[in-house]
Write an enzyme that holds these catalytic residues in place. Structure first.
Site, PDB file in Angstrom:
ATOM      1  N   ALA A 130       0.870  -1.184   0.000  1.00 47.60           N
ATOM      2  CA  ALA A 130       0.000   0.000   0.000  1.00 47.60           C
ATOM      3  C   ALA A 130       0.899   1.223   0.000  1.00 47.60           C
ATOM      4  O   ALA A 130       1.978   1.208   0.600  1.00 47.60           O
ATOM      5  CB  ALA A 130      -0.872   0.008   1.252  1.00 47.60           C
ATOM      6  N   ALA A 132       0.683   5.625   0.282  1.00 48.56           N
ATOM      7  CA  ALA A 132      -0.118   6.841   0.450  1.00 48.56           C
ATOM      8  C   ALA A 132       0.819   8.036   0.556  1.00 48.56           C
ATOM      9  O   ALA A 132       2.017   7.907   0.305  1.00 48.56           O
ATOM     10  CB  ALA A 132      -1.006   6.704   1.681  1.00 48.56           C
ATOM     11  N   SER A 133       0.279   9.194   0.930  1.00 48.30           N
ATOM     12  CA  SER A 133       1.077  10.414   0.825  1.00 48.30           C
ATOM     13  C   SER A 133       2.265  10.446   1.791  1.00 48.30           C
ATOM     14  O   SER A 133       3.318  10.946   1.442  1.00 48.30           O
ATOM     15  CB  SER A 133       0.195  11.634   1.032  1.00 48.30           C
ATOM     16  OG  SER A 133      -0.504  11.538   2.235  1.00 48.30           O
ATOM     17  N   ALA A 135       3.467   7.633   3.739  1.00 47.18           N
ATOM     18  CA  ALA A 135       4.237   6.403   3.929  1.00 47.18           C
ATOM     19  C   ALA A 135       3.805   5.321   2.961  1.00 47.18           C
ATOM     20  O   ALA A 135       2.783   5.452   2.284  1.00 47.18           O
ATOM     21  CB  ALA A 135       4.026   5.906   5.351  1.00 47.18           C
ATOM     22  N   GLN A 136       4.605   4.247   2.911  1.00 46.17           N
ATOM     23  CA  GLN A 136       4.114   3.036   2.262  1.00 46.17           C
ATOM     24  C   GLN A 136       4.447   1.828   3.122  1.00 46.17           C
ATOM     25  O   GLN A 136       5.333   1.864   3.974  1.00 46.17           O
ATOM     26  CB  GLN A 136       4.623   2.905   0.828  1.00 46.17           C
ATOM     27  CG  GLN A 136       6.059   2.526   0.660  1.00 46.17           C
ATOM     28  CD  GLN A 136       6.459   2.607  -0.821  1.00 46.17           C
ATOM     29  OE1 GLN A 136       5.874   3.365  -1.602  1.00 46.17           O
ATOM     30  NE2 GLN A 136       7.465   1.849  -1.209  1.00 46.17           N
ATOM     31  N   VAL A 137       3.670   0.756   2.895  1.00 49.00           N
ATOM     32  CA  VAL A 137       3.784  -0.423   3.747  1.00 49.00           C
ATOM     33  C   VAL A 137       4.299  -1.602   2.928  1.00 49.00           C
ATOM     34  O   VAL A 137       3.819  -1.847   1.814  1.00 49.00           O
ATOM     35  CB  VAL A 137       2.415  -0.762   4.393  1.00 49.00           C
ATOM     36  CG1 VAL A 137       2.484  -2.055   5.191  1.00 49.00           C
ATOM     37  CG2 VAL A 137       1.950   0.385   5.290  1.00 49.00           C
ATOM     38  N   LYS A 154       6.089  -0.142   7.794  1.00 45.94           N
ATOM     39  CA  LYS A 154       5.602   1.144   7.270  1.00 45.94           C
ATOM     40  C   LYS A 154       6.790   2.090   7.200  1.00 45.94           C
ATOM     41  O   LYS A 154       7.493   2.283   8.205  1.00 45.94           O
ATOM     42  CB  LYS A 154       4.519   1.670   8.217  1.00 45.94           C
ATOM     43  CG  LYS A 154       3.812   2.934   7.768  1.00 45.94           C
ATOM     44  CD  LYS A 154       2.555   3.139   8.620  1.00 45.94           C
ATOM     45  CE  LYS A 154       1.893   4.475   8.373  1.00 45.94           C
ATOM     46  NZ  LYS A 154       0.622   4.607   9.129  1.00 45.94           N
ATOM     47  N   ASP A 289      -9.313   7.851  13.031  1.00 43.42           N
ATOM     48  CA  ASP A 289      -9.244   7.712  11.570  1.00 43.42           C
ATOM     49  C   ASP A 289      -9.824   6.349  11.196  1.00 43.42           C
ATOM     50  O   ASP A 289      -9.170   5.529  10.563  1.00 43.42           O
ATOM     51  CB  ASP A 289      -7.774   7.838  11.142  1.00 43.42           C
ATOM     52  CG  ASP A 289      -7.609   8.084   9.643  1.00 43.42           C
ATOM     53  OD1 ASP A 289      -8.626   8.354   8.965  1.00 43.42           O
ATOM     54  OD2 ASP A 289      -6.471   7.996   9.154  1.00 43.42           O
TER      55      ASP A 289
HETATM   56  N1  LIG Z   1       0.020  -4.677  10.538  1.00 46.96           N
HETATM   57  C1  LIG Z   1      -0.441  -4.753   9.298  1.00 46.96           C
HETATM   58  N2  LIG Z   1      -0.715  -5.957   8.743  1.00 46.96           N
HETATM   59  C2  LIG Z   1      -1.192  -6.048   7.474  1.00 46.96           C
HETATM   60  N3  LIG Z   1      -1.407  -4.998   6.680  1.00 46.96           N
HETATM   61  C3  LIG Z   1      -1.165  -3.765   7.175  1.00 46.96           C
HETATM   62  C4  LIG Z   1      -0.662  -3.579   8.497  1.00 46.96           C
HETATM   63  N4  LIG Z   1      -0.510  -2.260   8.699  1.00 46.96           N
HETATM   64  C5  LIG Z   1      -0.898  -1.653   7.554  1.00 46.96           C
HETATM   65  N5  LIG Z   1      -1.280  -2.551   6.628  1.00 46.96           N
HETATM   66  C6  LIG Z   1      -1.776  -2.284   5.270  1.00 46.96           C
HETATM   67  O1  LIG Z   1      -1.187  -1.108   4.762  1.00 46.96           O
HETATM   68  C7  LIG Z   1      -2.183  -0.106   4.534  1.00 46.96           C
HETATM   69  C8  LIG Z   1      -1.631   1.256   4.893  1.00 46.96           C
HETATM   70  O2  LIG Z   1      -1.252   1.302   6.259  1.00 46.96           O
HETATM   71  P1  LIG Z   1      -1.668   2.525   7.166  1.00 46.96           P
HETATM   72  O3  LIG Z   1      -1.036   2.356   8.503  1.00 46.96           O
HETATM   73  O4  LIG Z   1      -3.148   2.664   7.123  1.00 46.96           O
HETATM   74  O5  LIG Z   1      -0.950   3.696   6.414  1.00 46.96           O
HETATM   75  P2  LIG Z   1      -1.492   5.125   5.942  1.00 46.96           P
HETATM   76  O6  LIG Z   1      -1.288   6.008   7.121  1.00 46.96           O
HETATM   77  O7  LIG Z   1      -0.604   5.443   4.804  1.00 46.96           O
HETATM   78  O8  LIG Z   1      -2.940   4.965   5.568  1.00 46.96           O
HETATM   79  C9  LIG Z   1      -3.361  -0.534   5.386  1.00 46.96           C
HETATM   80  O9  LIG Z   1      -4.569  -0.046   4.877  1.00 46.96           O
HETATM   81  C10 LIG Z   1      -3.262  -2.041   5.321  1.00 46.96           C
HETATM   82  O10 LIG Z   1      -3.838  -2.527   4.134  1.00 46.96           O
END
Ligand SMILES: Nc1ncnc2c1ncn2[C@@H]1O[C@H](COP(=O)(O)OP(=O)(O)O)[C@@H](O)[C@H]1O
Ligand SMILES: [Mg+2]
Length: 523
Positions: A130, A132-133, A135-137, A154, A289
């Protein structure tokens, strides 16, 4: 210090992108002062054909302009007084998606931030899942004593802090000039708007704070059977890198898959509402959020939340207040509900409790005549805060953040169960908490606690904070205010509706001047 011409270059690029993507075309020319209209037409000449819907145009423009603008857009979605109701709604629907940054950059960022080679921290490190603005995961694995374990990593977007710094300096430049030129901009406290954005983003960009929020929430909810959060891997966490237990779960937005897995959707809806109320009332610390992208259901049927960048806090005083008003509405005791407002000192004593109770009854009674699925607790709070405004009540920012989050949570719950009955869902949580805090045993506990709480309340009032530990100050303010603004600004929201068009005009003047400046440069 960034020079004025440098700001103008950045801003004129933004003006160009807005014009090119047709965002300026969304502006009603009737709202623009007559002399500026030719400039608006000029801007429309460079508009790209087939820009799509308002939402699509905004999304393209903001994504092209980068993270600061995406955040600004999300932020302005909470400020219909500044941008107008329609644009605020379009902005609210914007999704925070960005193209991912390259794998090599991600690896380099992790190594630099953790201060060790990637291989020594992770067994494997996969591509982004994933982006976004901010960070990325990525998904990765780490070795443990027993077996390799999956983790979510992240990573802060490389260079994003510097970019924010420069863009926000440019926003401040605009805000300062607008405030110099326009009384309207001063009234909307544009400089403060930018400052709040700066503080919010500073907190969101420090992942140690997100890790701490996760850890606090984990502690609060350790005995809750229907909710959990991923565990933090502190050894692999730094300011720019957050490593969490990988959550293998179904997104709450994927109703078809949830149903296919045999989950009881109405039960999930109830669990979501009760979980949220428990965090707000019992713990005074809630995830602010809660959109479906951040919520999952694991195979045991538990709700799992991720993304703890924006949190809300409620002191005991606000929680008592909230529980009493919810209880008052549930039991139709409007007089008590009114008294609570006076006791909390939220409504000035020169107003009449009876008149106030009458106003509250006007909100409560129609709701009791509706069928369960038509009752919205979020709407109720929204109406309540509108009425309380009439009685000179300055709504606490943390209560407003709660109300906004409740709108989101309720929306998600209703998408799972359109027939959701808010009252019967909320009642057990509210009642349990009330009995504990307001019953004979609870009275003493609360009285002792609230004495301290009131002290803290005063101690953390804006302006009394020492300037020292900046991030902690900011954290305090942000977790109290979240994306909302100071009480003064909020008071302005109510008053500003009628003046909105004039401010939009002022903003357009600035953009028009920039376009003229570009035009002159190009000639
Ligand atoms: N612990 C995790 N396990 C699995 N997927 C995760 C986890 N943390 C985040 N993700 C995936 O990454 C996406 C982005 O993470 P998030 O923390 O929501 O970042 P942002 O602040 O950029 O929205 C999440 O919507 C999810 O799909
Ligand atoms: Mg998210």
């Amino acid at each position: 210090m960034i020079s004025a011409p440098a700001h103008l270059v950045r801003l004129s690029r933004a003006a160009f992108v807005f014009a090119h993507e047709g965002v300026l075309g969304l502006v009603d020319p009737a709202m623009v002062p007559v002399p500026a209209r030719p400039l608006l037409r000029l801007a429309r000449l460079i508009e790209r054909p087939a820009g799509g819907t308002a939402e699509a145009r905004l999304s393209t423009a903001l994504t092209r302009l980068g993270p600061s603008y995406v955040k600004l857009g999300q932020f302005l979605a909470t400020r219909p007084d500044v941008v107008g109701a329609t644009l605020a709604q379009d902005l609210e629907r914007l999704q925070d998606h960005m193209p991912p940054f390259p794998q090599a950059d991600a690896k380099a960022a992790v190594e630099a931030s953790l201060g060790k080679p990637l291989d020594s921290a992770f067994l494997s490190f996969g591509p982004p899942v994933a982006a976004a603005s901010i960070a990325q995961v990525h998904r990765g694995t780490v070795t443990t004593a027993d077996a390799p374990r999956d983790v979510a990593v992240k990573i802060l977007r490389p260079g994003v802090e510097e970019r924010f710094h420069a863009d926000l300096a440019a926003f401040t430049f605009v805000a300062r000039h607008a405030e110099n030129l326009s009384a309207e901009a001063r009234r909307l406290r544009l400089i403060e708007v930018v400052d709040t954005l700066r503080r919010t983003v500073a907190v969101e960009m420090d992942f140690r704070l997100e890790a701490a929020a996760l850890s606090e929430m984990a502690e609060n909810t350790k005995d809750d059977p229907d909710f959990r959060v991923p565990a933090v891997d502190w050894d692999r966490t730094s300011k720019e890198v957050l490593t969490l237990e990988w959550i293998d779960a179904t997104p709450l937005s994927d109703r078809a898959r949830l149903a296919a897995k045999g989950f009881d959707l109405p039960q999930l809806a109830r669990a979501l509402i009760q979980t949220f109320l428990r965090h707000a009332l019992r713990d005074g610390f809630f995830h602010a959020d809660m959109h479906p992208g951040n919520l999952f259901v694991d195979d045991e049927g538990r709700l799992v939340a991720v993304d703890f960048g924006i949190m809300g806090r409620l002191g005991l005083k606000e929680r008592l207040f909230l529980a009493e008003i919810l209880h008052g509405f549930i039991t139709r005791d409007y007089h008590r509900t009114a008294e609570v407002h006076f006791e909390a000192g939220y409504v000035p004593p020169h107003h009449s409790v009876d008149n106030f109770a009458q106003a509250i009854r006007a909100i409560g009674e129609p709701i009791h005549n509706r069928t369960a699925e038509d009752i919205s607790m979020a709407k109720l709070l929204t109406l309540l805060f509108e009425v309380t405004g009439l009685f000179d009540m300055r709504t606490r920012p943390e209560l407003l953040l709660l109300q906004k989050t409740m709108v989101v949570v309720e929306g998600v719950a209703r998408s799972l169960d359109p027939k959701l009955d808010m009252w019967t869902t909320a009642e057990p949580v509210v009642k349990e908490w009330m009995t504990r805090h307001l019953g004979p045993a609870g009275k003493l506990e609360s009285a002792v606690q609230s004495a301290g709480e009131v002290g803290r309340f005063v101690g953390s009032a804006p302006g009394l904070l020492t300037r020292g530990a900046r991030v902690l100050d900011q954290l305090d303010e942000i977790t109290r205010d979240g994306l909302t603004l100071s009480p003064q600004t909020i008071a302005e929201i109510d008053k500003a509706e009628g003046r909105r068009s004039r401010w939009t005009a002022a903003a357009l003047w600035v953009i028009a001047a920039l376009l003229l400046w570009i035009a002159l440069r190009l000639l």
